[in-house]
Design a protein around this motif. Structure first.
Motif, short mmCIF file in Angstrom:
data_model
loop_
_atom_site.label_atom_id
_atom_site.label_comp_id
_atom_site.label_asym_id
_atom_site.label_seq_id
_atom_site.Cartn_x
_atom_site.Cartn_y
_atom_site.Cartn_z
N GLU A 213 7.88 5.47 -1.80
CA GLU A 213 7.30 4.43 -2.64
C GLU A 213 7.92 4.46 -4.03
O GLU A 213 8.13 5.52 -4.62
CB GLU A 213 5.79 4.61 -2.76
CG GLU A 213 5.13 3.48 -3.54
CD GLU A 213 3.62 3.59 -3.62
OE1 GLU A 213 2.98 2.56 -3.92
OE2 GLU A 213 3.09 4.69 -3.38
N ARG B 77 7.38 -1.23 -2.68
CA ARG B 77 6.28 -1.27 -3.64
C ARG B 77 5.08 -1.92 -2.97
O ARG B 77 5.21 -2.95 -2.32
CB ARG B 77 6.67 -2.07 -4.89
CG ARG B 77 7.60 -1.32 -5.80
CD ARG B 77 8.11 -2.19 -6.94
NE ARG B 77 7.06 -2.97 -7.61
CZ ARG B 77 7.26 -3.62 -8.76
NH1 ARG B 77 8.44 -3.58 -9.35
NH2 ARG B 77 6.28 -4.32 -9.30
N ARG B 78 3.91 -1.31 -3.14
CA ARG B 78 2.72 -1.84 -2.48
C ARG B 78 2.26 -3.16 -3.08
O ARG B 78 1.53 -3.91 -2.42
CB ARG B 78 1.60 -0.81 -2.53
CG ARG B 78 1.70 0.23 -1.43
CD ARG B 78 0.50 1.15 -1.44
NE ARG B 78 0.70 2.28 -2.33
CZ ARG B 78 -0.25 3.13 -2.68
NH1 ARG B 78 -1.49 2.95 -2.25
NH2 ARG B 78 0.00 4.15 -3.50
#
Length: 312
Positions: free
Chosen positions: A52, A57-58
């Motif tokens: 990440e 990317r969340r």
């Protein structure tokens, strides 16, 4: 509910309950190791890791998208050897405050991408970590054929490409500039469309070399040129630039060929074939193998970035 609340074995039970088993799986998750059939008696194996902040990317991608991407990166490597993927092993290093739902949706994406080629997630491991990390190992069956390696290209061969190129790189640039459109490009970054069947197809057609384009077309074909001790010349006119990509490039002040020649997250397959081979529609000729060394575009050295380097 966080993964800390669920506990390690509770999370494992939730995740594995969402995963199916394909025909090659003789024993799935639940024991110390899975058992996968290997009719060829040889197993193609590859591994890749997504971190990440480095690879995803969340706030840009859903958990399901990330699962698809993580699986695709490994399944494409198996296809690039001319093999058919059979199984995935997944190791998750996750923060303790991560929501269980995110991990479950990640599993959904991993399983769905594997199912596209008849493969299954058969096991893995979990650990707590301050950085969300997904490590995937893929296994594949060569079906009695020799693996298609990087070192077989010969002068006179044609260079051909299967799949999209430049779309994911363009989507990454769009997202990094704070935009969410064009949808075609953003979705290409979030969830690649890999031409899996083209890998074994190329092997049957007599491909002399092949590679998954993961770091950039020029960078990855450079590995083929180096391993084969040949030169490769690409034709810029062989690449179709869709209107959405051209418009985005114009708006951002970027040469779209920077995405096409230096982008790789679409996981297209690039291969070399003897010139006399009649290629199906899945493959389009983009250049040729020549005497010499290195990569050129339209007979000249390319001055832009050749692709991604994790340590640069």
């Amino acid at each position: 509910m966080s993964v800390a609340s669920a506990g390690e074995f509770g999370l494992i039970a939730r995740v594995t309950a969402r995963l199916g088993s394909g025909a090659t799986v003789l024993l799935g998750p639940g024991d110390d190791a899975a058992v996968v059939s290997a009719p060829d008696a040889r197993v193609a194996a590859s591994t890749d890791v997504l971190v990440e902040g480095r690879h995803f990317r969340r706030d840009w991608s859903s958990a399901t998208d990330v699962g698809h991407r993580a699986a695709a990166a490994n399944l494409a490597d198996i296809a690039a050897m001319g093999a058919v993927p059979t199984a995935l092993l997944v190791a998750l290093c996750i923060p303790t405050d991560l929501e269980v739902r995110w991990a479950e949706e990640l599993a959904d994406g991993l399983g769905a991408e594997a199912a596209l080629v008849g493969a299954s997630v058969v096991g893995g491991d979990m650990s707590s970590s301050p950085t969300l990390t997904i490590a995937v190992t893929a296994l594949g069956d060569l079906g009695g054929r020799a693996p298609v390696v990087r070192s077989g290209a010969r002068p006179g061969d044609v260079v051909a490409l299967a799949g999209r190129i430049g779309y994911a790189a363009a989507g990454y640039t769009v997202l990094s500039r704070g935009f969410r459109t064009p949808k075609l490009l953003v979705e290409a970054y979030r969830r690649p469309e890999v031409p899996y069947r083209a890998g074994p197809q190329a092997a049957r057609l007599g491909a002399t070399s092949m590679i998954d384009v993961s770091d950039g077309l020029l960078a990855d074909l450079g590995h083929v040129a180096s391993a084969s001790e040949v030169g490769i010349d690409l034709r810029s006119g062989a690449f179709e630039i869709p209107a959405q990509m051209r418009d985005a490039a114009h708006a951002l002040g970027i040469d779209p060929y920077a995405w096409v020649l230096g982008g790789g997250d679409d996981h297209a397959l690039a291969a070399t074939f003897p010139a006399q081979v009649a290629l199906p529609d899945d493959w389009r000729v983009i250049g040729r193998v020549v005497d010499g060394t290195g990569l050129t575009v339209d007979g000249k050295p390319y001055k832009g970035s050749a692709g991604w380097d994790h340590f640069r």
